[in-house]
Design an enzyme around this catalytic site. Structure first.
Site, PDB file in Angstrom:
ATOM      1  N   LYS A  34       5.426   4.741   4.102  1.00 21.96           N
ATOM      2  CA  LYS A  34       4.601   3.553   3.936  1.00 21.96           C
ATOM      3  C   LYS A  34       4.601   2.684   5.188  1.00 21.96           C
ATOM      4  O   LYS A  34       4.124   1.562   5.150  1.00 21.96           O
ATOM      5  CB  LYS A  34       5.122   2.726   2.763  1.00 21.96           C
ATOM      6  CG  LYS A  34       5.052   3.438   1.423  1.00 21.96           C
ATOM      7  CD  LYS A  34       5.607   2.536   0.350  1.00 21.96           C
ATOM      8  CE  LYS A  34       5.747   3.265  -0.965  1.00 21.96           C
ATOM      9  NZ  LYS A  34       6.394   2.418  -1.969  1.00 21.96           N
ATOM     10  N   ARG A  87      10.028  -1.579 -12.294  1.00 18.76           N
ATOM     11  CA  ARG A  87       8.610  -1.364 -12.011  1.00 18.76           C
ATOM     12  C   ARG A  87       7.827  -1.093 -13.279  1.00 18.76           C
ATOM     13  O   ARG A  87       8.263  -0.312 -14.121  1.00 18.76           O
ATOM     14  CB  ARG A  87       8.447  -0.161 -11.059  1.00 18.76           C
ATOM     15  CG  ARG A  87       9.341  -0.220  -9.834  1.00 18.76           C
ATOM     16  CD  ARG A  87       9.034  -1.436  -8.987  1.00 18.76           C
ATOM     17  NE  ARG A  87       7.640  -1.459  -8.629  1.00 18.76           N
ATOM     18  CZ  ARG A  87       7.147  -0.832  -7.568  1.00 18.76           C
ATOM     19  NH1 ARG A  87       7.916  -0.152  -6.758  1.00 18.76           N
ATOM     20  NH2 ARG A  87       5.866  -0.894  -7.291  1.00 18.76           N
ATOM     21  N   PRO A 146       0.838  -1.215   0.000  1.00 15.37           N
ATOM     22  CA  PRO A 146       0.000   0.000   0.000  1.00 15.37           C
ATOM     23  C   PRO A 146       0.861   1.248   0.000  1.00 15.37           C
ATOM     24  O   PRO A 146       1.900   1.286   0.639  1.00 15.37           O
ATOM     25  CB  PRO A 146      -0.778  -0.120   1.308  1.00 15.37           C
ATOM     26  CG  PRO A 146      -0.739  -1.566   1.664  1.00 15.37           C
ATOM     27  CD  PRO A 146       0.560  -2.080   1.125  1.00 15.37           C
ATOM     28  N   GLU A 147       0.406   2.255  -0.697  1.00 11.15           N
ATOM     29  CA  GLU A 147       1.157   3.500  -0.752  1.00 11.15           C
ATOM     30  C   GLU A 147       0.761   4.393   0.417  1.00 11.15           C
ATOM     31  O   GLU A 147      -0.120   4.059   1.200  1.00 11.15           O
ATOM     32  CB  GLU A 147       0.913   4.172  -2.107  1.00 11.15           C
ATOM     33  CG  GLU A 147       1.412   3.282  -3.238  1.00 11.15           C
ATOM     34  CD  GLU A 147       1.365   3.925  -4.614  1.00 11.15           C
ATOM     35  OE1 GLU A 147       1.456   5.152  -4.716  1.00 11.15           O
ATOM     36  OE2 GLU A 147       1.246   3.169  -5.596  1.00 11.15           O
TER      37      GLU A 147
END
Ligand SMILES: [Zn+2]
Length: 334
Positions: free
Chosen positions: A50, A311, A2-3
């Site tokens: 985070k 990414r 999760p960001e």
């Protein structure tokens, strides 16, 4: 994982439990012994980028939080249920699972993030390591007063509910269930709000300087030293909105371009966070899209520093032209 906005939401869910004592525990964590939380007091919670941090102390005296009012049940010292084994704790029959007005929320982690860090440590050292550091996995979440339920049957046809790593029942009657996360004890949170994109103290100057380096901006944006809380979704969206090609070298972009990129990263993150509190899904324009809002075909490729984590990156060649055209060649040579 999760960001930043998701972890902020978790922080918001945990905050009402600050000032309460853990009266029962459960969970499958082998690294942390869930039973060791028994009788500890949750004294503080912080979010940095985070990571979520929870401070536990052996008694309430440790906290300097003067105005915490304790639930009556604690004052009487009564304990309805015996501290029990993990199985029982994860699904006590006396506890109704569904509350129509439950405030619990499942926060589905955005896909595509997998940069879990290796964490160490197991139990709190006496007097020192009292901060539980929580890093969330791909589908990491925190549930309040409710357990996550299976959404579909497995291959054998069984409906198996996800197993929480840690369940903490508090004196006030509520409980927290932690799913798909890594936890370890640490002496104190690394407090660097100046690099947290959602902090009021976020240091734009430092961020702009980092972005101006001679490397593709899509690498720098994910560098948590400068953009703590910024993950792959925010990266893609900010680049698209700023009209910047992901592989543009920061050193070749104008100050206005770099400013716009920081603005969009911060704005998108803040909107996402606000949307979370309103129960809205964050709308993306480029991330995992086949067409940009302008109707152009979107490109997708994995980018990352040489030898580093690659990414998936989405961009529109028309809305995000490469400037200058030979930027890529320079990257590969260096
Ligand atoms: Zn486009």
């Amino acid at each position: 994982m999760p960001e930043g906005p998701s972890v902020r939401k978790f922080h918001h869910l945990v905050s009402p439990f600050v000032g309460q004592e853990v009266v029962k525990t459960g969970g499958s964590s082998k690294k942390l012994n869930p039973a060791s939380f028994q009788s500890l007091w949750l004294q503080d919670t912080q979010v940095h980028g985070k990571k979520l941090f929870l401070r536990f102390d052996p008694d309430e005296e440790f906290g300097s939080l003067g105005n915490i009012s304790l639930p009556e049940s604690l004052e009487k010292g009564e304990r309805k249920e015996e501290a029990s084994d993990q199985k029982q704790a994860s699904g006590p029959s006396s506890q109704k699972i569904s509350h129509p007005s439950s405030q619990s929320l499942e926060l589905v982690a955005p896909r595509g993030d997998h940069g879990l860090e290796r964490l160490r440590g197991d139990t709190p050292a006496e007097g020192a390591e009292r901060w539980l550091q929580v890093s969330f996995g791909l589908f990491g979440s925190i549930w309040v007063n409710e357990f996550s339920r299976a959404k579909k049957a497995n291959k054998r046809g069984d409906w198996r509910d996800p197993i929480p790593r840690l369940v903490l029942y508090f004196g006030g009657g509520g409980f927290l269930a932690f799913y798909n996360c890594q936890m370890s004890w640490s002496s104190s949170p690394v407090v660097r709000p100046t690099s947290d994109i959602l902090s009021e103290k976020f240091d734009r100057g430092q961020a702009l300087e980092a972005l101006g380096q001679e490397q593709p901006v899509c690498y720098t944006l994910l560098d948590q030293r400068y953009f703590s809380g910024l993950g792959n979704i925010i990266k893609n969206e900010a680049l698209y909105r700023a009209g910047i090609h992901p592989l543009s070298l920061g050193s070749l972009l104008s100050p206005q371009h770099l400013e716009a990129l920081v603005d969009h990263a911060v704005e998108f993150s803040a909107d996402w966070l606000q949307g979370k509190f309103q129960g809205k899904q964050q709308h993306t324009q480029i991330y995992q899209k086949e067409q940009c809002p302008g109707g152009h075909r979107v490109m997708k490729e994995a980018f990352g520093p040489p030898g580093g984590f690659q990414r998936l990156t989405w961009w529109c060649p028309q809305c995000q032209p490469r400037l200058p055209p030979d930027g890529q060649a320079q990257v590969q040579i260096s």
